[in-house]
Design an enzyme around this catalytic site. Structure first.
Site, short mmCIF file in Angstrom:
data_model
loop_
_atom_site.label_atom_id
_atom_site.label_comp_id
_atom_site.label_asym_id
_atom_site.label_seq_id
_atom_site.Cartn_x
_atom_site.Cartn_y
_atom_site.Cartn_z
N SER A 141 0.86 -1.19 0.00
CA SER A 141 0.00 0.00 0.00
C SER A 141 0.89 1.23 0.00
CB SER A 141 -0.87 0.01 1.26
OG SER A 141 -1.45 1.28 1.46
N TYR A 154 -1.93 -0.92 10.12
CA TYR A 154 -1.97 -1.12 8.66
C TYR A 154 -0.62 -0.80 8.05
CZ TYR A 154 -3.87 -0.97 3.90
OH TYR A 154 -4.13 -1.21 2.56
N1 LIG Z 1 -8.68 -0.08 -1.72
C1 LIG Z 1 -7.57 0.64 -1.52
O1 LIG Z 1 -7.58 1.87 -1.57
C2 LIG Z 1 -6.27 -0.06 -1.23
C3 LIG Z 1 -5.09 0.71 -1.29
C4 LIG Z 1 -3.87 0.08 -1.04
C5 LIG Z 1 -3.83 -1.27 -0.74
N2 LIG Z 1 -4.99 -1.99 -0.69
C6 LIG Z 1 -4.87 -3.42 -0.36
O2 LIG Z 1 -5.41 -4.16 -1.44
C7 LIG Z 1 -5.92 -5.42 -0.96
C8 LIG Z 1 -7.35 -5.59 -1.43
O3 LIG Z 1 -8.11 -4.51 -0.93
P1 LIG Z 1 -9.60 -4.21 -1.41
O4 LIG Z 1 -9.71 -2.73 -1.41
O5 LIG Z 1 -9.93 -5.00 -2.62
O6 LIG Z 1 -10.41 -4.75 -0.14
P2 LIG Z 1 -11.78 -5.57 -0.05
O7 LIG Z 1 -12.24 -5.43 1.36
O8 LIG Z 1 -12.70 -5.18 -1.16
O9 LIG Z 1 -11.27 -7.07 -0.32
C9 LIG Z 1 -10.48 -7.75 0.61
C10 LIG Z 1 -10.86 -9.21 0.53
O10 LIG Z 1 -10.04 -9.93 1.46
C11 LIG Z 1 -10.86 -10.90 2.10
N3 LIG Z 1 -10.28 -11.27 3.38
C12 LIG Z 1 -10.24 -10.55 4.54
N4 LIG Z 1 -9.67 -11.27 5.50
C13 LIG Z 1 -9.32 -12.46 4.96
C14 LIG Z 1 -8.69 -13.62 5.46
N5 LIG Z 1 -8.31 -13.71 6.75
N6 LIG Z 1 -8.48 -14.66 4.63
C15 LIG Z 1 -8.87 -14.58 3.32
N7 LIG Z 1 -9.50 -13.52 2.80
C16 LIG Z 1 -9.71 -12.47 3.61
C17 LIG Z 1 -12.21 -10.20 2.26
O11 LIG Z 1 -13.25 -11.15 2.50
C18 LIG Z 1 -12.33 -9.46 0.95
O12 LIG Z 1 -13.00 -10.24 -0.03
C19 LIG Z 1 -5.78 -5.37 0.56
O13 LIG Z 1 -4.59 -6.05 0.92
C20 LIG Z 1 -5.63 -3.87 0.85
O14 LIG Z 1 -4.94 -3.63 2.04
C21 LIG Z 1 -6.21 -1.42 -0.94
#
Ligand SMILES: NC(=O)c1ccc[n+]([C@@H]2O[C@H](COP(=O)([O-])OP(=O)(O)OC[C@H]3O[C@@H](n4cnc5c(N)ncnc54)[C@H](O)[C@@H]3O)[C@@H](O)[C@H]2O)c1
Length: 248
Positions: A141, A154
């Site tokens: 991130s 985080y």
């Molecule tokens: N959305 C953003 O702005 C952003 C920015 C930087 C990084 N990220 C990272 O990108 C990744 C995806 O984020 P997103 O925005 O798609 O989030 P999201 O919440 O839409 O998806 C995350 C998924 O992970 C699953 N999950 C959670 N805990 C879990 C576990 N213990 N085992 C298996 N699955 C699990 C959830 O059920 C969900 O389907 C994450 O690692 C997040 O930290 C997101």
């Protein structure tokens, strides 16, 4: 197509990035394993993948549980006979001041984002070494690249992911395996909407030089490149994808 005949595991495959990753990989010719703790969400994404003509295997996987992760990899190998790509995408986020962050919540964030990445890499690595081929992509991130005012859990987890990325990349380069990280800035997904008010979203958008939030597809496009042989000379890198919000 860049991923013809490849097999990719996407953890958190039922979420915002997960869906975009699964569909992009399928459009590039890969079969995918949609692994998520949320089975219903994973099933929905898998149904979309199958419409492209590619195969999708769903696993109900908790990335914090070593047995569950081992079963995910075993199911992938049984179904497809190989695992070419692993995207460590499952993640959770919280945005609170350190005084308001309980030890239990700190431990939960570290368990999913950092320990989950370690467990999935560990579970898949022998299968990749045995074929002298593999692409591991860890979703970090912008918070792993630079500071925000809140969310030490985080930030620590996503910075830790960079340590796994570089060290594992060095360990397995001789085995033909690339390990890279991507560091997205703010992108509209359920995770993002859960954590930020509209006011914060507007402020964040204003701080992005391109004046728009990213889309999950932006991240999926980058990951498809890193998963492909076109990126074969890149390893141990963290690639920012943030509309210019942080240029490290
Ligand atoms: N959305 C953003 O702005 C952003 C920015 C930087 C990084 N990220 C990272 O990108 C990744 C995806 O984020 P997103 O925005 O798609 O989030 P999201 O919440 O839409 O998806 C995350 C998924 O992970 C699953 N999950 C959670 N805990 C879990 C576990 N213990 N085992 C298996 N699955 C699990 C959830 O059920 C969900 O389907 C994450 O690692 C997040 O930290 C997101």
């Amino acid at each position: 197509m860049r991923l013809t005949d490849k097999v990719g595991i996407i953890t958190g495959g039922g979420g915002g990035f997960g869906k975009a990753l699964a569909l992009k990989f399928a459009h590039e010719g890969a079969d995918v394993v949609v692994a998520d703790i949320d089975l219903a969400a994973a099933e929905q994404v898998a149904a979309e993948v199958r419409k492209t003509g590619k195969k999708a295997l769903v696993t109900e996987t908790d990335v914090t549980d070593e047995t569950s992760v081992q079963e995910m990899v075993a199911a992938a190998l049984q179904e497809f006979g190989q695992v070419d790509i692993l995207v460590n995408n499952a993640g959770i986020s919280r945005s609170c001041a350190i005084q308001d962050l309980s030890l239990a919540n700190w431990e939960k964030t570290i368990a999913v984002n950092l320990t989950g990445t370690y467990l999935c890499c560990k579970a898949v690595i022998e299968a990749m070494i045995s074929r002298n081929y593999g692409k591991i992509i860890n979703i970090s991130s912008i918070s792993g690249h630079t500071a925000r005012a809140v969310g030490v859990d985080y930030s620590a987890s996503k910075t830790g992911v960079l340590g796994i990325t570089r060290t594992l990349a060095l360990q397995v380069a001789k085995d033909g395996i690339n390990v890279n990280a991507v560091a997205p800035g703010p992108i509209l997904t359920p995770l993002f909407e859960k954590n930020f008010t509209q006011e914060v979203v507007d402020r964040l958008r204003a701080s992005i030089p391109f004046r728009r939030q990213g889309k999950p597809e932006d991240v999926a496009n980058l990951c498809a490149f890193l998963a492909s042989d076109e990126a074969g000379w890149i390893t141990g890198e963290v690639i920012a994808i943030n509309g210019g919000a942080f240029m490290g």
